[in-house]
Design an enzyme around this catalytic site. Structure first.
Site, PDB file in Angstrom:
ATOM      1  N   HIS A  48      -9.142  47.903  42.976  1.00 17.96           N
ATOM      2  CA  HIS A  48      -9.470  49.243  42.486  1.00 17.96           C
ATOM      3  C   HIS A  48     -10.796  49.172  41.724  1.00 17.96           C
ATOM      4  O   HIS A  48     -11.142  48.132  41.170  1.00 17.96           O
ATOM      5  CB  HIS A  48      -8.380  49.763  41.548  1.00 17.96           C
ATOM      6  CG  HIS A  48      -7.134  50.192  42.249  1.00 17.96           C
ATOM      7  ND1 HIS A  48      -6.135  50.900  41.639  1.00 17.96           N
ATOM      8  CD2 HIS A  48      -6.740  50.015  43.539  1.00 17.96           C
ATOM      9  CE1 HIS A  48      -5.165  51.154  42.512  1.00 17.96           C
ATOM     10  NE2 HIS A  48      -5.502  50.614  43.659  1.00 17.96           N
ATOM     11  N   GLU A  50     -11.745  50.171  38.836  1.00 18.86           N
ATOM     12  CA  GLU A  50     -11.689  49.751  37.434  1.00 18.86           C
ATOM     13  C   GLU A  50     -11.531  48.233  37.308  1.00 18.86           C
ATOM     14  O   GLU A  50     -12.196  47.591  36.493  1.00 18.86           O
ATOM     15  CB  GLU A  50     -10.509  50.415  36.708  1.00 18.86           C
ATOM     16  CG  GLU A  50     -10.534  51.927  36.696  1.00 18.86           C
ATOM     17  CD  GLU A  50      -9.702  52.527  37.822  1.00 18.86           C
ATOM     18  OE1 GLU A  50      -9.885  52.119  38.982  1.00 18.86           O
ATOM     19  OE2 GLU A  50      -8.884  53.412  37.530  1.00 18.86           O
ATOM     20  N   CYS A  78      -4.659  54.316  37.399  1.00 16.41           N
ATOM     21  CA  CYS A  78      -3.256  54.136  37.781  1.00 16.41           C
ATOM     22  C   CYS A  78      -2.593  53.176  36.779  1.00 16.41           C
ATOM     23  O   CYS A  78      -3.239  52.691  35.849  1.00 16.41           O
ATOM     24  CB  CYS A  78      -3.168  53.578  39.202  1.00 16.41           C
ATOM     25  SG  CYS A  78      -3.707  51.856  39.343  1.00 16.41           S
ATOM     26  N   CYS A  81      -4.393  49.692  36.665  1.00 14.65           N
ATOM     27  CA  CYS A  81      -5.695  49.725  35.993  1.00 14.65           C
ATOM     28  C   CYS A  81      -5.534  50.027  34.500  1.00 14.65           C
ATOM     29  O   CYS A  81      -6.270  49.485  33.678  1.00 14.65           O
ATOM     30  CB  CYS A  81      -6.606  50.733  36.662  1.00 14.65           C
ATOM     31  SG  CYS A  81      -7.053  50.209  38.334  1.00 14.65           S
TER      32      CYS A  81
HETATM   33 ZN    ZN Z   1      -6.000  51.604  39.770  1.00 18.45          ZN
END
Ligand code: ZN
Length: 143
Positions: A48, A50, A78, A81
């Site tokens: 992801h 991040e 999410c 993260c």
């Molecule tokens: Zn994430």
């Protein structure tokens, strides 16, 4: 956030959902690292925006603690993260659009401000939210 939006645009080339992130230095003047979703491009379920930006910022600083730093991301983080943000000890999380289906920084959960955790970054939401959300709706419309 403008830089994070540019970064988000780069995700689409690899077939990834357009989410972008940047990490700012403690004085806020330097971009330490950037990242965009690369899950499809790399086959890595944790790739992801991040997580990639946090890893690169830590590598740039030579230190896993990102104390004082700010992570700016186009979409609400999410759970994974949000956990990574707590672990990295960033001081501030700034995000654009809310993610009502999976957000863990105020929408569905609030992991980053959970009082049971020992580190709670400040959260600023809604920065260029419409532009962040438009990138996502345009992406999913073309799918
Ligand atoms: Zn994430």
């Amino acid at each position: 956030m403008r830089l994070a939006l540019v970064e988000a645009g780069r995700a689409v080339r690899g077939g990834d959902v357009p989410v972008g992130a940047v990490v700012l230095s403690p004085d806020g003047t330097t971009v330490l690292a950037a990242g965009h979703n690369e899950r499809e491009a790399t086959g890595d379920p944790t790739a992801h925006a991040e997580v990639l930006a946090l890893r690169r910022a830590a590598a740039a600083l030579g230190e896993w603690r990102l104390t004082g730093c700010t992570l700016v991301v186009t979409l609400e983080p999410c759970t994974m993260c949000a956990g990574a943000l707590v672990q990295s000890r960033v001081d501030r999380v700034v995000y654009g659009a809310r993610d009502e289906k999976a957000g863990a920084a105020g929408s569905l959960w609030d992991v980053v401000r959970d009082r049971r955790l020992n580190h709670r970054p400040e959260v600023v939401e809604g920065v260029l939210a419409d532009e962040s959300a438009r990138l996502l709706t345009d992406f999913f419309r073309t799918r």
